[in-house]
Structure formats: C-alpha cells, structure tokens
Motif scaffolding. Sequence first.
Motif, PDB file in Angstrom:
ATOM      1  N   UNK A   1      16.694   6.855  -6.152  1.00  0.00           N
ATOM      2  CA  UNK A   1      15.653   7.453  -5.315  1.00  0.00           C
ATOM      3  C   UNK A   1      14.904   6.341  -4.611  1.00  0.00           C
ATOM      4  N   UNK A   2      14.354   6.656  -3.441  1.00  0.00           N
ATOM      5  CA  UNK A   2      13.518   5.699  -2.730  1.00  0.00           C
ATOM      6  C   UNK A   2      12.139   6.306  -2.508  1.00  0.00           C
ATOM      7  N   UNK A   3      11.139   5.590  -2.938  1.00  0.00           N
ATOM      8  CA  UNK A   3       9.765   5.979  -2.682  1.00  0.00           C
ATOM      9  C   UNK A   3       9.240   5.232  -1.463  1.00  0.00           C
ATOM     10  N   UNK A   4       8.329   5.877  -0.752  1.00  0.00           N
ATOM     11  CA  UNK A   4       7.704   5.266   0.420  1.00  0.00           C
ATOM     12  C   UNK A   4       6.199   5.233   0.235  1.00  0.00           C
ATOM     13  N   UNK A   5       5.597   4.198   0.798  1.00  0.00           N
ATOM     14  CA  UNK A   5       4.141   4.079   0.787  1.00  0.00           C
ATOM     15  C   UNK A   5       3.716   3.711   2.199  1.00  0.00           C
ATOM     16  N   UNK A   6       3.038   4.638   2.850  1.00  0.00           N
ATOM     17  CA  UNK A   6       2.549   4.397   4.206  1.00  0.00           C
ATOM     18  C   UNK A   6       1.095   3.962   4.132  1.00  0.00           C
ATOM     19  N   UNK A   7       0.813   2.826   4.748  1.00  0.00           N
ATOM     20  CA  UNK A   7      -0.523   2.242   4.698  1.00  0.00           C
ATOM     21  C   UNK A   7      -1.241   2.404   6.028  1.00  0.00           C
ATOM     22  N   UNK A   8      -2.551   2.592   5.943  1.00  0.00           N
ATOM     23  CA  UNK A   8      -3.357   2.683   7.163  1.00  0.00           C
ATOM     24  C   UNK A   8      -4.777   2.256   6.855  1.00  0.00           C
ATOM     25  N   UNK A   9      -5.520   1.927   7.908  1.00  0.00           N
ATOM     26  CA  UNK A   9      -6.925   1.583   7.737  1.00  0.00           C
ATOM     27  C   UNK A   9      -7.176   0.119   7.419  1.00  0.00           C
ATOM     28  N   UNK A  10      -6.137  -0.703   7.421  1.00  0.00           N
ATOM     29  CA  UNK A  10      -6.323  -2.130   7.199  1.00  0.00           C
ATOM     30  C   UNK A  10      -5.141  -2.860   7.832  1.00  0.00           C
ATOM     31  N   UNK A  11      -5.235  -4.181   7.884  1.00  0.00           N
ATOM     32  CA  UNK A  11      -4.188  -4.982   8.526  1.00  0.00           C
ATOM     33  C   UNK A  11      -3.018  -5.135   7.578  1.00  0.00           C
ATOM     34  N   UNK A  12      -2.019  -4.321   7.790  1.00  0.00           N
ATOM     35  CA  UNK A  12      -0.892  -4.223   6.858  1.00  0.00           C
ATOM     36  C   UNK A  12      -0.238  -5.576   6.614  1.00  0.00           C
ATOM     37  N   UNK A  13      -0.007  -6.348   7.672  1.00  0.00           N
ATOM     38  CA  UNK A  13       0.767  -7.581   7.490  1.00  0.00           C
ATOM     39  C   UNK A  13      -0.032  -8.682   6.786  1.00  0.00           C
ATOM     40  N   UNK A  14      -1.310  -8.461   6.537  1.00  0.00           N
ATOM     41  CA  UNK A  14      -2.138  -9.436   5.827  1.00  0.00           C
ATOM     42  C   UNK A  14      -2.317  -9.112   4.347  1.00  0.00           C
ATOM     43  N   UNK A  15      -1.671  -8.049   3.892  1.00  0.00           N
ATOM     44  CA  UNK A  15      -1.908  -7.598   2.531  1.00  0.00           C
ATOM     45  C   UNK A  15      -0.631  -7.350   1.757  1.00  0.00           C
ATOM     46  N   UNK A  16      -0.656  -7.782   0.491  1.00  0.00           N
ATOM     47  CA  UNK A  16       0.408  -7.408  -0.432  1.00  0.00           C
ATOM     48  C   UNK A  16       0.251  -5.939  -0.808  1.00  0.00           C
ATOM     49  N   UNK A  17       1.382  -5.312  -1.106  1.00  0.00           N
ATOM     50  CA  UNK A  17       1.383  -3.929  -1.581  1.00  0.00           C
ATOM     51  C   UNK A  17       2.176  -3.871  -2.881  1.00  0.00           C
ATOM     52  N   UNK A  18       1.636  -3.240  -3.872  1.00  0.00           N
ATOM     53  CA  UNK A  18       2.306  -3.145  -5.163  1.00  0.00           C
ATOM     54  C   UNK A  18       2.626  -1.716  -5.532  1.00  0.00           C
ATOM     55  N   UNK A  19       3.672  -1.571  -6.311  1.00  0.00           N
ATOM     56  CA  UNK A  19       4.029  -0.278  -6.899  1.00  0.00           C
ATOM     57  C   UNK A  19       3.732  -0.346  -8.393  1.00  0.00           C
ATOM     58  N   UNK A  20       3.093   0.705  -8.880  1.00  0.00           N
ATOM     59  CA  UNK A  20       2.748   0.825 -10.282  1.00  0.00           C
ATOM     60  C   UNK A  20       3.144   2.221 -10.738  1.00  0.00           C
ATOM     61  N   UNK A  21       3.189   2.408 -12.049  1.00  0.00           N
ATOM     62  CA  UNK A  21       3.461   3.746 -12.545  1.00  0.00           C
ATOM     63  C   UNK A  21       2.646   4.003 -13.803  1.00  0.00           C
TER      64      UNK A  21
END
Length: 122
Positions: A18-38
């Motif tokens: 399966x592939x999960x997606x996370x769409x980001x908004x409201x901040x500068x995406x390319x300046x921030x790390x994004x993590x997946x947690x469960x």
Amino acid sequence: EVQLQASGGGLVQAGGSLRLSCVASGFTFHDHAIGWHRQVPGQEREGILCITRDGRTEYADSEKGQFSISRDYAKNTVYLEMKNLRPEDTAVYYCATDFYSGRCSGNGMNHWGKGTQLTVSS
C-alpha cells in the motif's frame, strides 16, 4: 495554517502493499522534513521514517526495511510505500513536521495530520 492530510489507508490482506500520501500546505514544503509515524491504541506513537528537506531518509530501522519514503516537491506530497504488510502493522498512520526546526524530530514533531487507518487482515 499548517495542514498535513494523510490518506491512502484501508483494509489490506497480509503480504500486500500500500502507498500512503501526505499532502502538506500552509508552510514552505521544501524547507521542512516530513515524518511518518504510527500508533496502535494503547501504545505509544512510533516513528517509521522521515524524509529531510533535501530528500535524505532518517529513522531508518532494519526491522522496517518493508517501508520506504519519498517526496514530490511539485505536489507538496510525501509518500510512504509499504510492502509485505503484516497484521501487526495495523495502526493509525500519521504524517508530521517540525515547523520550527524543519528537521526530523521524532515524537517532537509539533504539527500532526489527523491520520489514516491501516488494517491488515491475516
């Protein structure tokens, strides 16, 4: 407003992918790390993988070789690819960012999406 919208969860048979997606908004995406947690009910939230602003992977764990992370800067989206899923992978999956540092901060991430439920049947 910082927003992270996780999607793609559902019911999957053991051994599936399966592939999960996370769409980001409201901040500068390319300046921030994004993590997946469960998180499993009654247990602590655990970090799976995090992708830095320049595309490096962090939190890598040999037991989690079944997961991979990637990001699409044009779509402000981070993906979590999961394979060989097992019933113990059943959890709510969250994406998160540390808005202030922009780094992979584990459970110190300060902005979290609402999560998407993954259920793996045996």
